[in-house]
Design an enzyme around this catalytic site. Sequence first.
Site, short mmCIF file in Angstrom:
data_model
loop_
_atom_site.label_atom_id
_atom_site.label_comp_id
_atom_site.label_asym_id
_atom_site.label_seq_id
_atom_site.Cartn_x
_atom_site.Cartn_y
_atom_site.Cartn_z
N ARG A 562 0.83 -1.20 0.00
CA ARG A 562 0.00 0.00 0.00
C ARG A 562 0.87 1.26 0.00
O ARG A 562 1.92 1.30 0.63
CB ARG A 562 -0.89 0.04 1.25
CG ARG A 562 -1.80 -1.14 1.43
CD ARG A 562 -2.96 -1.22 0.49
NE ARG A 562 -3.78 -0.03 0.45
CZ ARG A 562 -4.96 0.01 -0.16
NH1 ARG A 562 -5.45 -1.06 -0.77
NH2 ARG A 562 -5.65 1.11 -0.18
N VAL A 563 0.38 2.27 -0.67
CA VAL A 563 1.08 3.56 -0.65
C VAL A 563 0.25 4.61 0.08
O VAL A 563 0.62 5.77 0.13
CB VAL A 563 1.42 4.05 -2.08
CG1 VAL A 563 2.43 3.13 -2.74
CG2 VAL A 563 0.15 4.16 -2.92
N ASP A 564 -0.90 4.18 0.61
CA ASP A 564 -1.72 5.13 1.38
C ASP A 564 -1.62 4.77 2.86
O ASP A 564 -0.78 3.98 3.26
CB ASP A 564 -3.18 5.10 0.88
CG ASP A 564 -3.76 3.68 0.92
OD1 ASP A 564 -3.08 2.76 1.41
OD2 ASP A 564 -4.91 3.52 0.47
N ASP A 565 -2.48 5.36 3.68
CA ASP A 565 -2.38 5.12 5.12
C ASP A 565 -3.15 3.89 5.55
O ASP A 565 -3.92 3.92 6.50
CB ASP A 565 -2.87 6.36 5.87
CG ASP A 565 -1.94 7.53 5.64
OD1 ASP A 565 -0.73 7.27 5.53
OD2 ASP A 565 -2.42 8.67 5.56
N VAL A 566 -2.96 2.83 4.81
CA VAL A 566 -3.61 1.58 5.16
C VAL A 566 -2.51 0.56 5.47
O VAL A 566 -1.52 0.48 4.76
CB VAL A 566 -4.49 1.08 3.99
CG1 VAL A 566 -4.97 -0.35 4.22
CG2 VAL A 566 -5.69 2.00 3.80
#
Length: 694
Positions: A562-566
């Site tokens: 993941r590249v998001d805040d997940v």
Amino acid sequence: MAPPHSTNGGSEHDSSTAAAFASLDTVSHSESFNTEHELFDAGHKFKEGALISSKEKYAAMYTRSIKDPDGFWSDIASEFYWETKWPEENGKVHTENFDIRKGPVKVEWFKGGKTNICYNALDRHVQAGKGNQVAFYWEGNSPDLDGCLTYSELLQRVCQLANFLKDKGVKKGDAVAIYLPMLMELPIAMLACARIGAVHSVVFAGFSAESLAQRVLDCKPKVIITCNAVWRGPKVLVLKTIVDEALTISLAQGVSVDVCLTYANDIALAREKTAWQDGRDIWYQDVIPNFASSCDIQWVDAEDPLFLLYTSGSTGKPKGVLHTTGGYMVYTATTFKYAFDYHQEDVYWCTADCGWITGHSYVTYGPLLNCAKVVLFEGVPNYPDAGRCWEIVDKYNVTIFYTAPTAIRSLMRSGDEPVKRYSRKSLRVLGSVGEPINPSAWKWYYEVVGDERCPISDTWWQTETGGFMITPLPGAWALKPGSATFPFFGIQPALVDENGKELEGVCNGYLCIKGSWPSTFRTLYEDHARYETTYFAPFKGYYFSGDGCHRDADGYYWLTGRVDDVINVSGHRIGTAEVESALVSHSQCAEAAVVAIEHEVKGQGIYAFVTLKEGVSYSEELRTSLRNAVRHQIGAFASPDRIHWAPALPKTRSGKIMRRILRKIAAKQLDELGDISTLADPGVVQELIDLTDV
Ligand code: PRX
């Protein structure tokens, strides 16, 4: 239930600009994926019997699926039963706008066609004379408990429950919540809802009362289906208490669920010992057998909602992913068939829980639509010991085994002996899902579990995509350990840079998809605006997956995380914001910031930086109490692996927490902290480093 395209726009939205995502080279793995040149080809014998036996055959079908998606998918859809066929105008079976610049994002497949997924998964097979074939082999948590249902028996059970739901006033379009462990009643409940056109919302039975309440408040179900308790490994979990608490919370906020159908799982908890609310609670076994074992089908439009499944995003509020009927049915069945090279003599076992998308698409719908024999497992892979999975494989002669890298890594730690104790000679195809599989786990799976005989389908997909997106087709091409290989039919991956420019050839990029596929999710429940902002605004013209990806010189795709805040913990998606808000709900916590760290078994672990309120001192008891706050708000699986005391958090002058720095401190990569001069107080960094082992 509101129709798919309604919007309320009032909720908090996920970041919508590409700049909000982690830069692609921040994604690191302790074990580098340097297996680009290692090729594992399925043997000659396997290829001979494979549905797609060569890259050329795949290429011909893939090309057609891209050039003529309507023709390609309508040919496949015609193999299912449609009460009314979709109207075809110039051969078009779908319409879409995936480009937010051209107006609202909207996807429709087979609109106007009337069908029913339960009918296609059960009645169709029974009518074709396959009623006596096994649908489910159920294996209990304890090795001496098992059961089995044929397609005819399963259909009867589904009809009885469907009749009960109708009797309680559940109608087409109404939501039904399901909070059950892996009993046969779980897929039965899903199918019963589908049969009458109700929308199921399965909540994984590891979620806390707070999380369940949040989901109940969102979809306002007429009925909730649960059980009193269940054995999980050596422990009993009392689910009914969690449901009671959740229903109390939702009632206090104005949502009343009037029927709580409770399966009495006597071996876990006696009925007399179960908390009970007369008038609302009903024992499953007391009523369901009294209902008729046949039930008319509710024909629904291909675009009518089938289910809601909540998943985590970058903000605190879980997203209600909504899937509709026709496209989902066609796509899950087709992906199951080809990605596992399914043949009718196969026995298939997927270890996922139906509380997650894998259990929806590849325990329930995909396999049953193919009339497969499916193993349902109530327990955990290492109970009573690390040989349990292979014992089950031998017991049922499982030919296709599908699990998650975290399970493989955890079993790997017990060595080869528990595997070698069992023959596993029935196995033909192995599968992996949920997170990138590291090459050493891949090789152990291939060499030790599969005896170098079984191709591994490393399937990349998401709750949102409904079905496999990038996956091997066993026998069609050589595998590379750690690569999900190539796109499935109809899927056009695009790797883009931070400006949304599509990259060519060998590259690292943000993984997007061009154009829709039949099981694209249609909206986020009652929040179409969030659907558009989260998935379609970051890179205009594409669906953005939230994952980073590498493409090698042979065109193979390698997911990098993941590249998001997940955070992906044991294949479960957890939003950092959800954990932070649970921590902050603790009376002694002032502020919290959560980042991912590498974890040997879970893939990623949760690392929380916590600032306490004035005057509160650090203690181990407080750490436990903070962890309990997360268990209480979300569930045990989201409990932080590490809590790092933080006198303050590193923030920019505008008050934004610099997670890049926190990630480096958590990973103990102190020489890679980068520029800290833009922090409002650069001294914070040293204070945090000093507290690393406190
Ligand atoms: O990061 C990817 C990872 O799991 C995410 C989707 O999570 P969820 O919606 O919970 O669905 C899990 C089951 C499909 C993705 O964004 N992921 C899933 N499968 C893989 C994967 N990452 C790498 N390789 C996979 N095979």
